[in-house]
Design a protein around this motif. Structure first.
Motif, PDB file in Angstrom:
ATOM      1  N   ARG A 101       0.835  -1.209   0.000  1.00  0.00           N
ATOM      2  CA  ARG A 101       0.000   0.000   0.000  1.00  0.00           C
ATOM      3  C   ARG A 101       0.868   1.256   0.000  1.00  0.00           C
ATOM      4  O   ARG A 101       0.630   2.198  -0.768  1.00  0.00           O
ATOM      5  CB  ARG A 101      -0.904   0.004   1.236  1.00  0.00           C
ATOM      6  CG  ARG A 101      -1.905   1.162   1.273  1.00  0.00           C
ATOM      7  CD  ARG A 101      -2.387   1.416   2.679  1.00  0.00           C
ATOM      8  NE  ARG A 101      -1.340   1.997   3.510  1.00  0.00           N
ATOM      9  CZ  ARG A 101      -1.387   2.072   4.838  1.00  0.00           C
ATOM     10  NH1 ARG A 101      -2.418   1.572   5.494  1.00  0.00           N
ATOM     11  NH2 ARG A 101      -0.404   2.636   5.514  1.00  0.00           N
TER      12      ARG A 101
ATOM     13  N   HIS B  57      -4.387  -6.511  -8.855  1.00  0.00           N
ATOM     14  CA  HIS B  57      -5.529  -5.707  -8.423  1.00  0.00           C
ATOM     15  C   HIS B  57      -6.436  -6.490  -7.487  1.00  0.00           C
ATOM     16  O   HIS B  57      -6.980  -5.931  -6.522  1.00  0.00           O
ATOM     17  CB  HIS B  57      -6.321  -5.212  -9.629  1.00  0.00           C
ATOM     18  CG  HIS B  57      -7.338  -4.177  -9.275  1.00  0.00           C
ATOM     19  ND1 HIS B  57      -6.989  -2.940  -8.768  1.00  0.00           N
ATOM     20  CD2 HIS B  57      -8.703  -4.198  -9.307  1.00  0.00           C
ATOM     21  CE1 HIS B  57      -8.088  -2.239  -8.526  1.00  0.00           C
ATOM     22  NE2 HIS B  57      -9.132  -2.986  -8.839  1.00  0.00           N
ATOM     23  N   PHE B  58      -6.585  -7.778  -7.745  1.00  0.00           N
ATOM     24  CA  PHE B  58      -7.377  -8.613  -6.834  1.00  0.00           C
ATOM     25  C   PHE B  58      -6.761  -8.587  -5.434  1.00  0.00           C
ATOM     26  O   PHE B  58      -7.464  -8.416  -4.427  1.00  0.00           O
ATOM     27  CB  PHE B  58      -7.422 -10.049  -7.359  1.00  0.00           C
ATOM     28  CG  PHE B  58      -8.191 -10.985  -6.464  1.00  0.00           C
ATOM     29  CD1 PHE B  58      -9.573 -11.069  -6.544  1.00  0.00           C
ATOM     30  CD2 PHE B  58      -7.531 -11.773  -5.527  1.00  0.00           C
ATOM     31  CE1 PHE B  58     -10.284 -11.930  -5.709  1.00  0.00           C
ATOM     32  CE2 PHE B  58      -8.227 -12.618  -4.686  1.00  0.00           C
ATOM     33  CZ  PHE B  58      -9.610 -12.704  -4.777  1.00  0.00           C
TER      34      PHE B  58
ATOM     35  N   PHE C  87      -4.833  -6.300  -4.146  1.00  0.00           N
ATOM     36  CA  PHE C  87      -5.001  -4.960  -3.576  1.00  0.00           C
ATOM     37  C   PHE C  87      -6.411  -4.793  -2.990  1.00  0.00           C
ATOM     38  O   PHE C  87      -6.575  -4.297  -1.860  1.00  0.00           O
ATOM     39  CB  PHE C  87      -4.740  -3.909  -4.658  1.00  0.00           C
ATOM     40  CG  PHE C  87      -4.930  -2.500  -4.180  1.00  0.00           C
ATOM     41  CD1 PHE C  87      -3.947  -1.856  -3.453  1.00  0.00           C
ATOM     42  CD2 PHE C  87      -6.104  -1.803  -4.463  1.00  0.00           C
ATOM     43  CE1 PHE C  87      -4.114  -0.544  -2.998  1.00  0.00           C
ATOM     44  CE2 PHE C  87      -6.286  -0.494  -4.020  1.00  0.00           C
ATOM     45  CZ  PHE C  87      -5.292   0.128  -3.286  1.00  0.00           C
ATOM     46  N   CYS C  88      -7.422  -5.201  -3.752  1.00  0.00           N
ATOM     47  CA  CYS C  88      -8.798  -5.073  -3.257  1.00  0.00           C
ATOM     48  C   CYS C  88      -9.018  -5.914  -2.006  1.00  0.00           C
ATOM     49  O   CYS C  88      -9.734  -5.493  -1.083  1.00  0.00           O
ATOM     50  CB  CYS C  88      -9.786  -5.487  -4.350  1.00  0.00           C
ATOM     51  SG  CYS C  88      -9.871  -4.326  -5.726  1.00  0.00           S
ATOM     52  N   TRP C  89      -8.402  -7.084  -1.960  1.00  0.00           N
ATOM     53  CA  TRP C  89      -8.580  -7.987  -0.824  1.00  0.00           C
ATOM     54  C   TRP C  89      -7.816  -7.491   0.397  1.00  0.00           C
ATOM     55  O   TRP C  89      -8.398  -7.244   1.453  1.00  0.00           O
ATOM     56  CB  TRP C  89      -8.125  -9.384  -1.238  1.00  0.00           C
ATOM     57  CG  TRP C  89      -8.291 -10.469  -0.211  1.00  0.00           C
ATOM     58  CD1 TRP C  89      -8.870 -10.371   1.027  1.00  0.00           C
ATOM     59  CD2 TRP C  89      -7.878 -11.826  -0.348  1.00  0.00           C
ATOM     60  NE1 TRP C  89      -8.836 -11.582   1.678  1.00  0.00           N
ATOM     61  CE2 TRP C  89      -8.232 -12.493   0.856  1.00  0.00           C
ATOM     62  CE3 TRP C  89      -7.232 -12.548  -1.356  1.00  0.00           C
ATOM     63  CZ2 TRP C  89      -7.967 -13.855   1.055  1.00  0.00           C
ATOM     64  CZ3 TRP C  89      -6.977 -13.892  -1.150  1.00  0.00           C
ATOM     65  CH2 TRP C  89      -7.341 -14.539   0.037  1.00  0.00           C
TER      66      TRP C  89
ATOM     67  N   LEU D  25      -7.864  -2.926   0.555  1.00  0.00           N
ATOM     68  CA  LEU D  25      -9.178  -2.302   0.682  1.00  0.00           C
ATOM     69  C   LEU D  25     -10.129  -3.096   1.567  1.00  0.00           C
ATOM     70  O   LEU D  25     -11.157  -2.572   1.984  1.00  0.00           O
ATOM     71  CB  LEU D  25      -9.797  -2.108  -0.712  1.00  0.00           C
ATOM     72  CG  LEU D  25      -8.999  -1.222  -1.672  1.00  0.00           C
ATOM     73  CD1 LEU D  25      -9.773  -1.032  -2.969  1.00  0.00           C
ATOM     74  CD2 LEU D  25      -8.673   0.126  -1.040  1.00  0.00           C
TER      75      LEU D  25
ATOM     76  N   GLU E   9     -11.729  -6.137   0.864  1.00  0.00           N
ATOM     77  CA  GLU E   9     -12.742  -6.973   0.241  1.00  0.00           C
ATOM     78  C   GLU E   9     -12.601  -8.400   0.768  1.00  0.00           C
ATOM     79  O   GLU E   9     -11.511  -8.965   0.732  1.00  0.00           O
ATOM     80  CB  GLU E   9     -12.542  -6.937  -1.279  1.00  0.00           C
ATOM     81  CG  GLU E   9     -13.645  -7.560  -2.091  1.00  0.00           C
ATOM     82  CD  GLU E   9     -13.416  -7.361  -3.584  1.00  0.00           C
ATOM     83  OE1 GLU E   9     -13.993  -6.411  -4.151  1.00  0.00           O
ATOM     84  OE2 GLU E   9     -12.637  -8.138  -4.172  1.00  0.00           O
TER      85      GLU E   9
END
Length: 217
Positions: free
Chosen positions: A117, A176-177, A179-181, A184, A186
């Motif tokens: 991050r 990106h998966f 990062f989202c998990w 962020l 998710e």
């Protein structure tokens, strides 16, 4: 990467002094993780890192030139682990190798989510970190590309997008998966995540090289 963002070099003491120096550098890196977790790239100061480490500013500057240098060191630690995952070719059980690579990537990203991050934050304002991101990402993409190209060549097919483009797309999906998990928040189950990504990567191999990694029917 520019020298200004590299760890400051200095003669290493011998014997136990070298061990103490390595321990101090590791202590500073762990403190940087804590500081970056709290303040991110923009708000974190060297003062925050030395406070977490319980050392003086002078000790910090003995090992690292600035906060960019210590983030650089943290990033390269993570990337070394990712590079080790990709060093083996996709020989033998391709599905098992995909599960190993993808599962390993997700595990490293989860462990180093603060570093990832902070690194992405830094790329917005520090050109050297943007360059480093592309440099290390391209190394990852090239390894995937080489295995894709070998599979396509072995299949005798000569149609479809270039392996380099396909590899970059597959890597971007995983990046990106993750990062989202992990950044962020998710929610996902690890086994389900690996199975889903292997399904997509395997389907790509099926389409490009008639490599039946996954069976869809």
């Amino acid at each position: 990467m520019a020298d200004a963002h590299a760890p400051k070099s200095s003669p290493e003491p011998s014997g136990s002094g070298r061990s103490r120096g390595a321990q101090t550098a590791e202590r500073l890196r762990q403190a940087a993780r804590q500081a970056f977790a709290e303040g991110g790239w923009h708000a974190t100061r060297v003062e925050d890192i030395v406070r977490h480490a319980g050392v003086s500013h002078g000790t910090f500057y003995t090992h690292y030139e600035n906060k960019a240098a210590i983030l650089d060191a943290l990033v390269r630690e993570s990337q070394a682990d990712l590079d080790a995952l990709l060093s083996a070719p996709w020989a033998g059980d391709v599905r098992a190798n995909l599960e190993r690579i993808i599962g390993g990537f997700l595990d490293v990203y989860a462990r180093d989510r603060v570093v990832m991050r902070t690194w992405l934050e830094a790329t917005n304002v520090e050109p050297a970190f943007s360059q480093l991101y592309l440099e290390l990402r391209n190394a990852f993409v090239r390894r995937v590309e080489s295995n894709l190209a070998a599979a396509v060549a072995a299949s005798g097919r000569d149609t479809g997008p270039p392996p380099a483009t396909v590899a970059s797309t597959l890597v971007a999906m995983v990046e990106h998966f993750a990062f989202c998990w992990f950044v962020l928040g998710e929610p996902h189950d690890r086994d389900d995540a690996i199975a889903a990504i292997v399904l997509v990567w395997g389907s790509t191999l099926n389409a490009l090289a008639n490599f039946e990694v996954v069976r869809l029917t």
